[in-house]
Design a protein around this motif. Sequence first.
Motif, PDB file in Angstrom:
ATOM      1  N   VAL A 158       0.848  -1.191   0.000  1.00 18.02           N
ATOM      2  CA  VAL A 158       0.000   0.000   0.000  1.00 18.02           C
ATOM      3  C   VAL A 158       0.884   1.241   0.000  1.00 18.02           C
ATOM      4  N   SER A 159       0.649   2.118  -0.959  1.00 19.07           N
ATOM      5  CA  SER A 159       1.376   3.390  -1.028  1.00 19.07           C
ATOM      6  C   SER A 159       0.555   4.463  -0.326  1.00 19.07           C
ATOM      7  N   ILE A 160       1.119   5.040   0.737  1.00 17.20           N
ATOM      8  CA  ILE A 160       0.442   6.096   1.497  1.00 17.20           C
ATOM      9  C   ILE A 160       1.088   7.427   1.118  1.00 17.20           C
ATOM     10  N   ILE A 161       0.298   8.327   0.582  1.00 15.37           N
ATOM     11  CA  ILE A 161       0.800   9.599   0.046  1.00 15.37           C
ATOM     12  C   ILE A 161       0.431  10.746   0.978  1.00 15.37           C
ATOM     13  N   VAL A 162       1.459  11.511   1.383  1.00 12.35           N
ATOM     14  CA  VAL A 162       1.249  12.624   2.319  1.00 12.35           C
ATOM     15  C   VAL A 162       1.842  13.914   1.750  1.00 12.35           C
ATOM     16  N   PRO A 163       1.017  14.876   1.322  1.00 12.10           N
ATOM     17  CA  PRO A 163       1.533  16.190   0.932  1.00 12.10           C
ATOM     18  C   PRO A 163       1.847  16.987   2.193  1.00 12.10           C
ATOM     19  N   CYS A 164       2.996  17.657   2.211  1.00  7.88           N
ATOM     20  CA  CYS A 164       3.438  18.354   3.425  1.00  7.88           C
ATOM     21  C   CYS A 164       3.674  19.837   3.134  1.00  7.88           C
ATOM     22  N   TYR A 165       2.893  20.683   3.778  1.00  6.29           N
ATOM     23  CA  TYR A 165       3.073  22.123   3.625  1.00  6.29           C
ATOM     24  C   TYR A 165       2.608  22.817   4.906  1.00  6.29           C
ATOM     25  N   LYS A 166       3.552  23.435   5.584  1.00  3.49           N
ATOM     26  CA  LYS A 166       3.271  24.151   6.844  1.00  3.49           C
ATOM     27  C   LYS A 166       2.559  23.249   7.864  1.00  3.49           C
ATOM     28  N   VAL A 167       3.106  22.068   8.077  1.00  2.00           N
ATOM     29  CA  VAL A 167       2.489  21.131   9.019  1.00  2.00           C
ATOM     30  C   VAL A 167       3.504  20.592  10.032  1.00  2.00           C
ATOM     31  N   GLU A 168       4.562  21.363  10.298  1.00  2.00           N
ATOM     32  CA  GLU A 168       5.638  20.846  11.145  1.00  2.00           C
ATOM     33  C   GLU A 168       5.157  20.407  12.531  1.00  2.00           C
ATOM     34  N   GLN A 169       4.147  21.062  13.084  1.00  2.00           N
ATOM     35  CA  GLN A 169       3.705  20.697  14.428  1.00  2.00           C
ATOM     36  C   GLN A 169       2.835  19.440  14.432  1.00  2.00           C
ATOM     37  N   TYR A 170       2.296  19.080  13.281  1.00  2.00           N
ATOM     38  CA  TYR A 170       1.431  17.898  13.181  1.00  2.00           C
ATOM     39  C   TYR A 170       2.148  16.705  12.551  1.00  2.00           C
ATOM     40  N   LEU A 171       3.151  16.964  11.734  1.00  2.00           N
ATOM     41  CA  LEU A 171       3.755  15.933  10.896  1.00  2.00           C
ATOM     42  C   LEU A 171       4.325  14.730  11.659  1.00  2.00           C
ATOM     43  N   PRO A 172       5.036  14.923  12.785  1.00  2.00           N
ATOM     44  CA  PRO A 172       5.529  13.749  13.508  1.00  2.00           C
ATOM     45  C   PRO A 172       4.415  12.780  13.905  1.00  2.00           C
ATOM     46  N   THR A 173       3.295  13.310  14.400  1.00  2.00           N
ATOM     47  CA  THR A 173       2.163  12.455  14.766  1.00  2.00           C
ATOM     48  C   THR A 173       1.632  11.711  13.550  1.00  2.00           C
ATOM     49  N   CYS A 174       1.554  12.412  12.429  1.00  2.00           N
ATOM     50  CA  CYS A 174       1.088  11.819  11.178  1.00  2.00           C
ATOM     51  C   CYS A 174       1.986  10.655  10.760  1.00  2.00           C
TER      52      CYS A 174
END
Length: 318
Positions: free
Chosen positions: A9-25
């Motif tokens: 399964v390929s899980i795709i995550v676009p990242c823009y101005k999400v530094e405070q949430y990204l580790p949890t993601c």
Amino acid sequence: MNKNLLPRVSIIVPCYKVEQYLPTCIESVLHQSYDNWELILVDDGSPDKSGKICDEYAKEDNRIKVIHKTNGGVAAARNVAIDLAEGEYISFLDGDDFLHVDYVQDLISLALKHQAGIVQCNYVRGNDRIFPNVTKDLSVKVYNSHSIFTSDAAKIIVWGKLYKTNIVKNFKIPEGRFFEDDWITWRWYYSAKKIVVTSRPYYYYAYNEMSTMTQHKKRPNLSFIDAYNERITFFKQTAERDLEDCSYRQLCKALLLSYMNPMATKEQKQMILFKFSESWNEIRHSSVVSFKLKFSMGLFNIFPNIVTKLANIFLCAP
């Protein structure tokens, strides 16, 4: 079943101005009970530390791929990752959201059991960092490319679903437009022979003040009308009146909600009422519209301001 035979399964995550949430993601993917996945993180020219966070995680797990690109919007970020995806299935996850530990395991199990092109789950909304223990009756329903629309079970959002890769690659996400979900998800549904919908929530939608969806709620953006016009035209050309009516039904709902937005301008409200009346006249006698919906929408068509005031009173009631 042999783990080596389980699909990737390929899980795709676009990242823009999400530094405070990204580790949890990212951590929510790393802790999945199903381990045959690849995580594609797309740093969409983010000005914060999102790109650096992506690189740090990629050093620790070779299942993580990172793409750094100039900012082009979420649709372009997802499309770049779609081109590189090697999995038999694709799932989209936003950088400020996260997954239940059994998200991939349970959705892939449903996909394989029912030979489904799409599996759709429910979601939870809030500000948690750990997936809450949600007690809810579980239901699993199977639809085809018509009944998913007529039943009103389709959710016009790209995340919270598992797709067969060929479905997504055959219809790329339109770039440079608002509400790209409105433009593409109906095509994916329509191209899938079988869609499985589970009521169990496996996706956590985190409330982010800076997210695109949140920003749009400050003032209605009516560009979704063009997306629905394209969809209606398609079903009109294919002579599928029931799906044409379903599209009008969803458009009317979206217009009604936009009219209720207190930030809507006078000009916007005039446009909404014109388009609503035009669309409502197309489906006022349609069998795909329930009696309850006919009553409420018919009332709104005649007394829009009164219906809006009453709705706001009920919504604000304790």
